[in-house]
Motif scaffolding. Structure first.
Motif, PDB file in Angstrom:
ATOM      1  N   MET A   1      -9.698 -15.158 -52.238  1.00 50.86           N
ATOM      2  CA  MET A   1      -8.941 -16.133 -51.488  1.00 50.86           C
ATOM      3  C   MET A   1      -8.518 -17.267 -52.419  1.00 50.86           C
ATOM      4  O   MET A   1      -9.318 -17.788 -53.184  1.00 50.86           O
ATOM      5  CB  MET A   1      -9.800 -16.685 -50.354  1.00 50.86           C
ATOM      6  CG  MET A   1      -9.053 -17.648 -49.476  1.00 50.86           C
ATOM      7  SD  MET A   1     -10.035 -18.105 -48.030  1.00 50.86           S
ATOM      8  CE  MET A   1     -10.574 -19.709 -48.541  1.00 50.86           C
ATOM      9  N   THR A   2      -7.270 -17.651 -52.361  1.00 51.27           N
ATOM     10  CA  THR A   2      -6.739 -18.710 -53.203  1.00 51.27           C
ATOM     11  C   THR A   2      -7.142 -20.079 -52.669  1.00 51.27           C
ATOM     12  O   THR A   2      -7.078 -20.325 -51.472  1.00 51.27           O
ATOM     13  CB  THR A   2      -5.200 -18.632 -53.260  1.00 51.27           C
ATOM     14  OG1 THR A   2      -4.822 -17.387 -53.815  1.00 51.27           O
ATOM     15  CG2 THR A   2      -4.618 -19.753 -54.088  1.00 51.27           C
ATOM     16  N   ILE A   3      -7.526 -20.976 -53.562  1.00 50.50           N
ATOM     17  CA  ILE A   3      -7.816 -22.359 -53.212  1.00 50.50           C
ATOM     18  C   ILE A   3      -6.604 -23.188 -53.628  1.00 50.50           C
ATOM     19  O   ILE A   3      -6.156 -23.114 -54.777  1.00 50.50           O
ATOM     20  CB  ILE A   3      -9.081 -22.857 -53.922  1.00 50.50           C
ATOM     21  CG1 ILE A   3     -10.285 -22.040 -53.445  1.00 50.50           C
ATOM     22  CG2 ILE A   3      -9.285 -24.342 -53.691  1.00 50.50           C
ATOM     23  CD1 ILE A   3     -11.556 -22.304 -54.215  1.00 50.50           C
ATOM     24  N   ASN A   4      -6.050 -23.960 -52.691  1.00 48.03           N
ATOM     25  CA  ASN A   4      -4.916 -24.836 -52.987  1.00 48.03           C
ATOM     26  C   ASN A   4      -5.430 -26.228 -53.300  1.00 48.03           C
ATOM     27  O   ASN A   4      -6.195 -26.801 -52.522  1.00 48.03           O
ATOM     28  CB  ASN A   4      -3.949 -24.890 -51.799  1.00 48.03           C
ATOM     29  CG  ASN A   4      -3.207 -23.586 -51.640  1.00 48.03           C
ATOM     30  OD1 ASN A   4      -2.552 -23.121 -52.561  1.00 48.03           O
ATOM     31  ND2 ASN A   4      -3.313 -22.980 -50.468  1.00 48.03           N
ATOM     32  N   LEU A   5      -4.999 -26.767 -54.436  1.00 51.78           N
ATOM     33  CA  LEU A   5      -5.457 -28.074 -54.880  1.00 51.78           C
ATOM     34  C   LEU A   5      -4.364 -29.125 -54.735  1.00 51.78           C
ATOM     35  O   LEU A   5      -3.175 -28.806 -54.730  1.00 51.78           O
ATOM     36  CB  LEU A   5      -5.880 -28.021 -56.349  1.00 51.78           C
ATOM     37  CG  LEU A   5      -7.054 -27.112 -56.696  1.00 51.78           C
ATOM     38  CD1 LEU A   5      -7.359 -27.199 -58.179  1.00 51.78           C
ATOM     39  CD2 LEU A   5      -8.273 -27.474 -55.889  1.00 51.78           C
ATOM     40  N   SER A   6      -4.783 -30.376 -54.684  1.00 52.53           N
ATOM     41  CA  SER A   6      -3.887 -31.520 -54.685  1.00 52.53           C
ATOM     42  C   SER A   6      -4.074 -32.270 -55.996  1.00 52.53           C
ATOM     43  O   SER A   6      -5.102 -32.115 -56.666  1.00 52.53           O
ATOM     44  CB  SER A   6      -4.217 -32.462 -53.525  1.00 52.53           C
ATOM     45  OG  SER A   6      -4.092 -31.792 -52.302  1.00 52.53           O
ATOM     46  N   LYS A   7      -3.095 -33.117 -56.322  1.00 49.27           N
ATOM     47  CA  LYS A   7      -3.164 -33.914 -57.544  1.00 49.27           C
ATOM     48  C   LYS A   7      -4.482 -34.678 -57.601  1.00 49.27           C
ATOM     49  O   LYS A   7      -4.910 -35.277 -56.629  1.00 49.27           O
ATOM     50  CB  LYS A   7      -1.988 -34.894 -57.586  1.00 49.27           C
ATOM     51  CG  LYS A   7      -1.932 -35.728 -58.841  1.00 49.27           C
ATOM     52  CD  LYS A   7      -0.683 -36.578 -58.881  1.00 49.27           C
ATOM     53  CE  LYS A   7      -0.662 -37.428 -60.127  1.00 49.27           C
ATOM     54  NZ  LYS A   7       0.633 -38.083 -60.306  1.00 49.27           N
ATOM     55  N   GLY A   8      -5.134 -34.607 -58.766  1.00 50.99           N
ATOM     56  CA  GLY A   8      -6.382 -35.317 -58.985  1.00 50.99           C
ATOM     57  C   GLY A   8      -7.630 -34.511 -58.658  1.00 50.99           C
ATOM     58  O   GLY A   8      -8.725 -34.905 -59.046  1.00 50.99           O
ATOM     59  N   ILE A 173      -3.686 -32.295 -62.801  1.00 54.06           N
ATOM     60  CA  ILE A 173      -3.306 -33.581 -63.387  1.00 54.06           C
ATOM     61  C   ILE A 173      -1.980 -34.106 -62.808  1.00 54.06           C
ATOM     62  O   ILE A 173      -1.931 -35.158 -62.203  1.00 54.06           O
ATOM     63  CB  ILE A 173      -3.190 -33.487 -64.929  1.00 54.06           C
ATOM     64  CG1 ILE A 173      -4.493 -32.964 -65.542  1.00 54.06           C
ATOM     65  CG2 ILE A 173      -2.779 -34.828 -65.529  1.00 54.06           C
ATOM     66  CD1 ILE A 173      -5.639 -33.918 -65.567  1.00 54.06           C
ATOM     67  N   GLY A 174      -0.890 -33.406 -63.051  1.00 48.47           N
ATOM     68  CA  GLY A 174       0.415 -33.823 -62.533  1.00 48.47           C
ATOM     69  C   GLY A 174       0.883 -35.167 -63.049  1.00 48.47           C
ATOM     70  O   GLY A 174       1.381 -35.990 -62.291  1.00 48.47           O
ATOM     71  N   SER A 175       0.752 -35.398 -64.351  1.00 43.96           N
ATOM     72  CA  SER A 175       1.116 -36.681 -64.955  1.00 43.96           C
ATOM     73  C   SER A 175       2.406 -36.547 -65.763  1.00 43.96           C
ATOM     74  O   SER A 175       2.485 -35.742 -66.683  1.00 43.96           O
ATOM     75  CB  SER A 175      -0.029 -37.147 -65.854  1.00 43.96           C
ATOM     76  OG  SER A 175       0.295 -38.345 -66.498  1.00 43.96           O
ATOM     77  N   GLY A 176       3.423 -37.341 -65.429  1.00 44.10           N
ATOM     78  CA  GLY A 176       4.723 -37.255 -66.088  1.00 44.10           C
ATOM     79  C   GLY A 176       4.842 -38.156 -67.301  1.00 44.10           C
ATOM     80  O   GLY A 176       4.183 -39.189 -67.396  1.00 44.10           O
ATOM     81  N   PHE A 177       5.720 -37.749 -68.226  1.00 40.51           N
ATOM     82  CA  PHE A 177       6.007 -38.500 -69.449  1.00 40.51           C
ATOM     83  C   PHE A 177       7.511 -38.529 -69.663  1.00 40.51           C
ATOM     84  O   PHE A 177       8.206 -37.571 -69.332  1.00 40.51           O
ATOM     85  CB  PHE A 177       5.417 -37.786 -70.677  1.00 40.51           C
ATOM     86  CG  PHE A 177       3.933 -37.941 -70.857  1.00 40.51           C
ATOM     87  CD1 PHE A 177       3.425 -38.783 -71.834  1.00 40.51           C
ATOM     88  CD2 PHE A 177       3.052 -37.223 -70.072  1.00 40.51           C
ATOM     89  CE1 PHE A 177       2.068 -38.905 -72.019  1.00 40.51           C
ATOM     90  CE2 PHE A 177       1.689 -37.344 -70.239  1.00 40.51           C
ATOM     91  CZ  PHE A 177       1.193 -38.185 -71.216  1.00 40.51           C
ATOM     92  N   GLN A 178       7.995 -39.603 -70.253  1.00 39.31           N
ATOM     93  CA  GLN A 178       9.354 -39.622 -70.770  1.00 39.31           C
ATOM     94  C   GLN A 178       9.265 -39.317 -72.261  1.00 39.31           C
ATOM     95  O   GLN A 178       8.255 -39.575 -72.891  1.00 39.31           O
ATOM     96  CB  GLN A 178      10.010 -40.980 -70.535  1.00 39.31           C
ATOM     97  CG  GLN A 178      10.317 -41.234 -69.079  1.00 39.31           C
ATOM     98  CD  GLN A 178      11.021 -42.568 -68.881  1.00 39.31           C
ATOM     99  OE1 GLN A 178      10.694 -43.551 -69.515  1.00 39.31           O
ATOM    100  NE2 GLN A 178      11.974 -42.575 -67.992  1.00 39.31           N
ATOM    101  N   GLY A 179      10.312 -38.738 -72.832  1.00 42.04           N
ATOM    102  CA  GLY A 179      10.321 -38.452 -74.263  1.00 42.04           C
ATOM    103  C   GLY A 179      10.040 -37.006 -74.596  1.00 42.04           C
ATOM    104  O   GLY A 179       9.921 -36.654 -75.768  1.00 42.04           O
ATOM    105  N   GLY A 180       9.905 -36.153 -73.577  1.00 48.79           N
ATOM    106  CA  GLY A 180       9.803 -34.713 -73.796  1.00 48.79           C
ATOM    107  C   GLY A 180       8.600 -34.281 -74.613  1.00 48.79           C
ATOM    108  O   GLY A 180       7.549 -34.921 -74.617  1.00 48.79           O
TER     109      GLY A 180
END
Length: 192
Positions: A1-8, A173-180
């Motif tokens: 069974m798959t566990i669905n996670l949220s950010k953090g 994690i789901g953490s964004g960055f600018q600068g590629g």
């Protein structure tokens, strides 16, 4: 069974799945309607870091120009330049039993190739996800859907797999960055 996670959220991988040594990290995404004249080319990468979150040698950075770690512990299965179709757009395979002792974390990231030149960002990307699949059974263990949290970012740290004693855990994690990709490389201690 798959566990669905949220950010953090963090979850155990190997303790609750005895015998789990080989996983496939499947990454997928769609692009919104866009008339900038360029295709989107998203690229998955893996940064194998020490306990301080830094890559100690260039060979511990797995991406489209370095597809396989010398130990065989991490392997990128290849660059998908369009992201067309359903399912995983790119995959990274990890064999926990081969990860060198100096590696404490494996950060999985996605960047937009030439995002600044093409005037593209993650605000134009939708349905992004990461899933962890048991390579031996082909069973999905967990899934993390990123949602629509990004606007101007051109790189995202999707998740981390990290050591906890002798076990491995997963962190959404789901953490964004600018600068590629260059910004991510600097973040993880690599010279660009």
């Amino acid at each position: 069974m798959t566990i669905n996670l949220s950010k953090g959220q963090r979850i155990d991988l190997t303790k609750t799945n005895p015998g789990l040594t080989k996983v496939i990290i499947g990454l997928g995404w769609d692009t919104n309607q866009y008339d900038g004249g360029h295709d989107f080319d998203l690229d998955a990468s893996a940064f194998l870091t020490d306990e301080n979150g830094k890559v100690t040698q260039d060979l511990d950075f797995i991406f489209y120009n370095n597809l396989k770690h010398s130990t065989g512990c991490v392997e990128h299965t290849g660059d998908n330049r369009t992201g067309e179709g359903d399912g995983d757009d790119e995959q990274i395979k990890i064999n926990f039993s081969k990860v060198p002792s100096h590696v404490h974390r494996i950060a999985i990231t996605v960047t937009i190739h030439d995002a600044d030149v093409r005037n593209q960002n993650f605000g134009q990307v939708s349905n992004a996800f990461v899933r962890v699949v048991n390579e031996d059974t082909n069973q999905e263990v967990l899934r993390y859907d990123l949602g629509e949290d990004f606007s101007v970012e051109t790189a995202v740290v999707i998740c981390e797999l990290y050591r906890h004693g002798s076990e491995w855990k997963f962190s959404a994690i789901g953490s964004g960055f600018q600068g590629g990709l260059a910004a991510l490389c600097r973040n993880f201690g690599l010279q660009v």
